[in-house]
Every structure is written in structure tokens, then in C-alpha cells.
Design a protein around this motif. Structure first.
Motif, PDB file in Angstrom:
ATOM      1  N   VAL A   1      -2.202  73.541 133.176  1.00  0.00           N
ATOM      2  CA  VAL A   1      -2.703  74.116 131.921  1.00  0.00           C
ATOM      3  C   VAL A   1      -4.141  74.550 132.184  1.00  0.00           C
ATOM      4  O   VAL A   1      -5.010  73.714 132.426  1.00  0.00           O
ATOM      5  CB  VAL A   1      -2.652  73.094 130.763  1.00  0.00           C
ATOM      6  N   GLU A   2      -4.367  75.853 132.145  1.00  0.00           N
ATOM      7  CA  GLU A   2      -5.683  76.395 132.479  1.00  0.00           C
ATOM      8  C   GLU A   2      -6.594  76.392 131.249  1.00  0.00           C
ATOM      9  O   GLU A   2      -6.239  76.946 130.208  1.00  0.00           O
ATOM     10  CB  GLU A   2      -5.541  77.825 133.011  1.00  0.00           C
ATOM     11  N   LEU A   3      -7.757  75.762 131.387  1.00  0.00           N
ATOM     12  CA  LEU A   3      -8.711  75.673 130.282  1.00  0.00           C
ATOM     13  C   LEU A   3      -9.980  76.452 130.620  1.00  0.00           C
ATOM     14  O   LEU A   3     -10.508  76.316 131.730  1.00  0.00           O
ATOM     15  CB  LEU A   3      -9.083  74.210 129.997  1.00  0.00           C
ATOM     16  N   PRO A   4     -10.485  77.245 129.685  1.00  0.00           N
ATOM     17  CA  PRO A   4     -11.764  77.924 129.936  1.00  0.00           C
ATOM     18  C   PRO A   4     -12.906  76.920 129.906  1.00  0.00           C
ATOM     19  O   PRO A   4     -12.739  75.780 129.462  1.00  0.00           O
ATOM     20  CB  PRO A   4     -11.859  78.908 128.757  1.00  0.00           C
ATOM     21  N   TRP A   5     -14.061  77.344 130.375  1.00  0.00           N
ATOM     22  CA  TRP A   5     -15.264  76.494 130.280  1.00  0.00           C
ATOM     23  C   TRP A   5     -16.428  77.323 129.765  1.00  0.00           C
ATOM     24  O   TRP A   5     -16.718  78.370 130.322  1.00  0.00           O
ATOM     25  CB  TRP A   5     -15.613  75.881 131.630  1.00  0.00           C
ATOM     26  N   PRO A   6     -17.050  76.863 128.666  1.00  0.00           N
ATOM     27  CA  PRO A   6     -16.694  75.668 127.884  1.00  0.00           C
ATOM     28  C   PRO A   6     -15.395  75.865 127.111  1.00  0.00           C
ATOM     29  O   PRO A   6     -14.959  76.996 126.907  1.00  0.00           O
ATOM     30  CB  PRO A   6     -17.897  75.501 126.940  1.00  0.00           C
ATOM     31  N   CYS A   7     -14.825  74.739 126.686  1.00  0.00           N
ATOM     32  CA  CYS A   7     -13.535  74.787 125.990  1.00  0.00           C
ATOM     33  C   CYS A   7     -13.638  73.999 124.693  1.00  0.00           C
ATOM     34  O   CYS A   7     -13.924  72.795 124.706  1.00  0.00           O
ATOM     35  CB  CYS A   7     -12.435  74.202 126.873  1.00  0.00           C
ATOM     36  N   SER A   8     -13.398  74.667 123.578  1.00  0.00           N
ATOM     37  CA  SER A   8     -13.412  73.981 122.278  1.00  0.00           C
ATOM     38  C   SER A   8     -12.141  73.152 122.123  1.00  0.00           C
ATOM     39  O   SER A   8     -11.140  73.385 122.818  1.00  0.00           O
ATOM     40  CB  SER A   8     -13.490  75.000 121.139  1.00  0.00           C
ATOM     41  N   ASN A   9     -12.157  72.199 121.218  1.00  0.00           N
ATOM     42  CA  ASN A   9     -10.966  71.391 120.974  1.00  0.00           C
ATOM     43  C   ASN A   9      -9.824  72.255 120.447  1.00  0.00           C
ATOM     44  O   ASN A   9      -8.653  72.040 120.795  1.00  0.00           O
ATOM     45  CB  ASN A   9     -11.275  70.259 119.989  1.00  0.00           C
ATOM     46  N   ASP A  10     -10.155  73.250 119.619  1.00  0.00           N
ATOM     47  CA  ASP A  10      -9.120  74.149 119.101  1.00  0.00           C
ATOM     48  C   ASP A  10      -8.438  74.903 120.235  1.00  0.00           C
ATOM     49  O   ASP A  10      -7.211  75.056 120.243  1.00  0.00           O
ATOM     50  CB  ASP A  10      -9.716  75.138 118.095  1.00  0.00           C
ATOM     51  N   GLU A  11      -9.239  75.383 121.187  1.00  0.00           N
ATOM     52  CA  GLU A  11      -8.671  76.111 122.327  1.00  0.00           C
ATOM     53  C   GLU A  11      -7.821  75.184 123.190  1.00  0.00           C
ATOM     54  O   GLU A  11      -6.750  75.553 123.663  1.00  0.00           O
ATOM     55  CB  GLU A  11      -9.785  76.739 123.160  1.00  0.00           C
ATOM     56  N   TYR A  12      -8.309  73.969 123.399  1.00  0.00           N
ATOM     57  CA  TYR A  12      -7.547  72.980 124.162  1.00  0.00           C
ATOM     58  C   TYR A  12      -6.187  72.733 123.518  1.00  0.00           C
ATOM     59  O   TYR A  12      -5.147  72.773 124.194  1.00  0.00           O
ATOM     60  CB  TYR A  12      -8.330  71.670 124.258  1.00  0.00           C
ATOM     61  N   GLU A  13      -6.193  72.510 122.216  1.00  0.00           N
ATOM     62  CA  GLU A  13      -4.940  72.217 121.529  1.00  0.00           C
ATOM     63  C   GLU A  13      -4.005  73.420 121.528  1.00  0.00           C
ATOM     64  O   GLU A  13      -2.781  73.273 121.638  1.00  0.00           O
ATOM     65  CB  GLU A  13      -5.223  71.746 120.098  1.00  0.00           C
ATOM     66  N   SER A  14      -4.554  74.610 121.437  1.00  0.00           N
ATOM     67  CA  SER A  14      -3.743  75.818 121.476  1.00  0.00           C
ATOM     68  C   SER A  14      -3.047  75.964 122.828  1.00  0.00           C
ATOM     69  O   SER A  14      -1.841  76.271 122.895  1.00  0.00           O
ATOM     70  CB  SER A  14      -4.616  77.043 121.194  1.00  0.00           C
ATOM     71  N   ARG A  15      -3.767  75.717 123.897  1.00  0.00           N
ATOM     72  CA  ARG A  15      -3.185  75.872 125.227  1.00  0.00           C
ATOM     73  C   ARG A  15      -2.191  74.765 125.545  1.00  0.00           C
ATOM     74  O   ARG A  15      -1.172  74.987 126.214  1.00  0.00           O
ATOM     75  CB  ARG A  15      -4.290  75.942 126.274  1.00  0.00           C
TER      76      ARG A  15
END
Length: 204
Positions: A50-64
Motif C-alpha cells: 500500500v503506497e502512502l505519500p509523504w506527508p500522509c494525512s490520516n484521511d489519505e491513509y484510510e482511503s488507500r
């Protein structure tokens, strides 16, 4: 020591890990992607990244993560197993996020006494190194050390033997779940935002 998944009668379909895209490392542990790929190969299992951007908001984390879950369901996967031990708020969060997803949350290690579990894993042949230490909870000298009986004896009384409160994170490189050991060596230590990371590298 048998795999918890096998003990539960569950066929293990793969490993799921989040990666910091900018660093190309595991999002929290900061383990190199190449080592995680070697770990999955040694276990004979596919790696679902699961690829996460940096910085990564909690909303983006949960979406991915939600997208990864939808993909898993489409591929016929029925459950996700977590290594949580006793933190009820974390378990409740996982259960809440998976509700209605088509995936069942499994907690094969839940409420096993953590010192007993640590000793059992070592007796079963697990070999691991400490990759990350939270300096607020544990002395930085533990970073990079082997996870073994000597380390367990050195831990302060308030530290959980399995690092369940975030005291430390580990990288497993050998054990009965692997077809062969993964040769690793401790690289440089990096002190970042209150955490000390031992940059593990693949040994020749």
C-alpha cells in the motif's frame, strides 16, 4: 512453532504492508522495501504494498487502505490477520474500519501474555533485529540489537517484551515461517523526531 494462521485453520494468501513512497521504506518501521520483498519471498507469499505519500494525512491513509481492502475482496480474500496483542482501542479501530468491507478481522495473538509469547517465539526459532526505538520509552542503545533472551533480560520493567506500546519495532529475518534466513546487518543509526532507526541492510 507453527504459524498462527495455520493454527487457526486459515490459508495465508499474502502479506500486506504500507510503504512511505518518498523514502521507499515501511511507513513506521523504516525498513527498506528490498528487505520486505526478501522477507515475503522467503515466506513464499506475495507482498501487497500500500503506497502512502509523504506527508500522509490520516484521511489519505484510510482511503488507500480502503482501496487495498476492496482489491483484496475482489481477489477472493476473506480476512485480514493483525498482530495486535492487548490494545483494545487499536483493535476496535480495525474492527470499525473493516465493518461492511467483506473482510473479517482476525487477531490470532490476542491477549497472549507478551513475555510468554516472546519467549515462545524465540524458542520456536524466530530471529529478529530491533529496527526502531521510541526514545520516550526505551534507551536508544537498543536500536539495532538482536531480539533475543539477552535483550528481554535488559528491557526495563515498564517496557513490553513484544513492544506492543510502540517501545520498539522489529524485522524478522529467520524462523519456521521462512524457507531460508534473510542475511541482514545493522547499518547506521538515525535519530529522527524522537525515534532512533537502525538502518538494516542486506548482508552479502
Amino acid at each position: 512453532m507453527r504459524s498462527p494462521g495455520l493454527q487457526m485453520g486459515v490459508e495465508i494468501a499474502g502479506l500486506l504492508t504500507t510503504f512511505n513512497q518518498a523514502a521507499d521504506r515501511v511507513a513506521m518501521h523504516a525498513v527498506r522495501r528490498s528487505l520486505v520483498q526478501a522477507q515475503a519471498a522467503a515466506a513464499g507469499l506475495p507482498l501487497r504494498a500500500v503506497e502512502l505519500p509523504w506527508p500522509c494525512s490520516n484521511d489519505e491513509y484510510e482511503s488507500r487502505m480502503a482501496e487495498a481492502c476492496r482489491t483484496a475482496v475482489a481477489d477472493g480474500i476473506e480476512a485480514i490477520a493483525f498482530g495486535d496483542l492487548f490494545l483494545r482501542d487499536i483493535r476496535a479501530y480495525r474492527e470499525r474500519k473493516l465493518a461492511g468491507s467483506g473482510l473479517q478481522p482476525l487477531f490470532p495473538l490476542w491477549e497472549i501474555p507478551t513475555r510468554e509469547l516472546a519467549v515462545e517465539m524465540l524458542r520456536g526459532g524466530l530471529r529478529a533485529r530491533i529496527t526502531c526505538v521510541d526514545k520516550k520509552q526505551l534507551d536508544m542503545r537498543f536500536a539495532g540489537r538482536e531480539f533475543d533472551q539477552e535483550l528481554l533480560a535488559d528491557l526495563p520493567p515498564q517496557a513490553d517484551p513484544c513492544g506492543e506500546n510502540g517501545e520498539f519495532h522489529t524485522f524478522a529475518y529467520a524462523g519456521p515461517m521462512f524457507q531460508h534466513p534473510i542475511p541482514v546487518a545493522a547499518g547506521e543509526l538515525r535519530d529522527v523526531d524522537g525515534f532512533v532507526f537502525a538502518d538494516l541492510i542486506e548482508a552479502p
